[in-house]
Write an enzyme that holds these catalytic residues in place. Structure first.
Site: not given
Ligand code: MV4
Length: 452
Positions: A165, A200-201, A208, A292
């Site tokens: 993130g 990314e879209k 998650h 990891r």
């Molecule tokens: C995203 C997403 C929605 N759309 N990618 C967050 C951690 C990282 N590993 C990837 N993450 C995200 N990627 C796309 N294309 C949503 C998340 C996301 C998130 C976003 C907003 C608020 C809280 C979140 C919690 C987990 C993942």
């Protein structure tokens, strides 16, 4: 064969590794910073070496000092835990050049997964579904706008060298993209010394979800049932559970099979986690892979009755590896991350723990390096304990967790236990109706309640 492991980490994960090594009859060396002289991992390991001042860059990230500790103690393997040097491909290479066993994936795998864009393209080729987005890293705004126009808003900008993130930006329009792109570039350059971005879209309201794997040295990869990690705040996970209340058996099997195939195609070895976004229709998209052991690995251990750290060590030592029983997921496990922080403001609350009573009993596991009288140093992350509840089903696991948290006493520092208790009695959480937006909504509801 490994006879002595140097643990290049601290806190609960260092202690977790000490315990598993001891069970395997392997000696351990703790390294510690000046801030961690009184830490439990230091006390309980077989040997200990101070590697520098409190500042992580001068101790837990100090490769020269860690290798000196290896030479002094004649350790033959290094376990990096999570964070610090765990996903530093260069460090893994240096360990190997030094004749050491690095207890983790090969440097080439760490490097591949560290480049989030490359990992995404590689996994697409290996058969995993990914979200629409850029095929290569994007250097300039004009190209970013062209791709965004093609895939449609909202889009999300991510740092190729990032992950977890860090440096992410959601853009809902072309003008937002114009504003955010240079800022994200600057942030990525400052944080990772690499300004490369990809697009990314953006999927809102998704979950998650991640799949744990273990790969042996012969190319066989085993995937485990999913961990649901949607309860996060600022990309810091708070609660994880397995199985996910949202994933059905068919989706689970499909995810596990596809991850096993893709991971073995790229020659994955050791522990790893494949992160996915799962939309309302249970369509899943690969996001990134972590090379990891992860903080939340215990919930998988609980429902499968295995020890992933022991598996990781045995694979690294070159042992012919297999679990001595059929792998079946049974029951439900939940983990709450107990942080030394104000439950309302999330401001860290380091300091002396004057009195400590941790929970226990059937189905409760506590992974922690905290003890009464210990001073939580202000220099590192604020995780003081992981409480894991295991029960035959989700409702019972939640009840067990609530009872355990109510009987936990931590005096002297503030912790987020009150926040956990709130979440564990939230109607939507109890119904399994939550996604990555849950914490925003939950916090907003709490704030509204307080102003009534
Ligand atoms: C995203 C997403 C929605 N759309 N990618 C967050 C951690 C990282 N590993 C990837 N993450 C995200 N990627 C796309 N294309 C949503 C998340 C996301 C998130 C976003 C907003 C608020 C809280 C979140 C919690 C987990 C993942």
């Amino acid at each position: 064969m490994i006879s002595k492991i140097l643990i290049a980490n601290r806190g609960e994960i260092a202690l977790r590794i000490v315990r598993s090594a001891r069970e395997l009859g392997i000696k351990t060396v703790a390294v510690y910073s000046e801030a961690d002289r009184q830490a439990l991992h230091v006390l309980l390991a077989d040997e200990r070496v101070c590697i520098g001042p409190a500042k992580a860059s001068e101790s837990y990230l100090n490769i020269a000092n860690i290798l000196s500790a290896v030479d002094i103690t004649r350790a033959d393997a290094i376990h990096p835990g999570y964070g610090f040097l765990a996903e530093n491909a260069k460090f893994a290479e240096i360990c190997q050049a030094h004749g050491l066993i690095f207890i983790g994936p090969p440097p080439s795998i760490i490097r591949l997964m560290g480049d989030k864009n490359k990992a995404r393209q590689t996994m697409k080729k290996a058969g995993l579904p990914i979200l629409p987005g850029s095929d290569t890293v994007i250097e300039d705004l004009a190209i970013a706008k062209k791709i965004a126009a093609k895939i449609g808003f909202p889009v999300i900008i991510k740092a190729a060298a990032g992950g977890g993130g860090k440096g992410m930006r959601i853009c809902r329009s072309s003008s937002q993209l114009e504003d955010q792109f240079p800022i994200a570039q600057g942030e990525a350059k400052a944080a990772f010394n690499d300004p490369s971005l990809y697009i990314e879209k953006y999927v809102s309201g998704a979950r998650h979800i991640e799949i744990q794997i273990v790969g042996d040295r012969k190319g066989k990869v085993i995937a485990f049932g999913e961990r649901e990690c949607s309860v996060q705040r600022k990309y810091q996970k708070l609660i994880e559970e397995t199985p996910s209340p949202f994933i059905d058996e068919k989706t689970r099997r499909k995810m596990m099979k596809e991850v096993e195939d893709a991971a073995s195609k790229v020659g994955y070895q050791s522990l790893g986690t494949f992160e996915f976004l799962v939309d309302e229709n249970r369509k899943f998209y690969f996001m990134e892979a972590n090379a990891r052991v992860q903080v939340e690995h215990p919930i998988t251990e609980m429902v499968y009755g295995i020890n992933l750290i022991k598996a990781q060590i045995r694979i690294a030592s070159g042992e012919k590896f297999g679990f001595p029983f059929e792998l079946v997921m049974r029951g439900h496990a939940i983990e709450c991350r107990i942080n030394a922080e104000d439950p309302a403001t999330f401001v860290p609350s380091p300091g002396k723990i004057d009195f400590l009573v941790l929970p226990g009993g059937e189905g409760i596991r506590v992974d922690s390096a905290a003890y009464g009288g210990w001073v939580v140093p202000p220099d590192y992350d604020s995780l003081v304990a992981k409480i894991i509840a295991y029960a035959p089903n989700r409702d019972l696991a939640i009840r067990k967790m609530r009872a355990a948290l109510e009987m936990t006493t931590i005096v002297g520092i503030k912790t987020n236990i009150p926040l956990h208790l709130d979440i564990l009695s939230n109607t939507d959480f109890l119904a399994g109706r939550y996604n990555t937006q849950f914490m925003d909504g939950h916090m907003a509801a709490k704030a509204a309640e307080e102003t009534l």
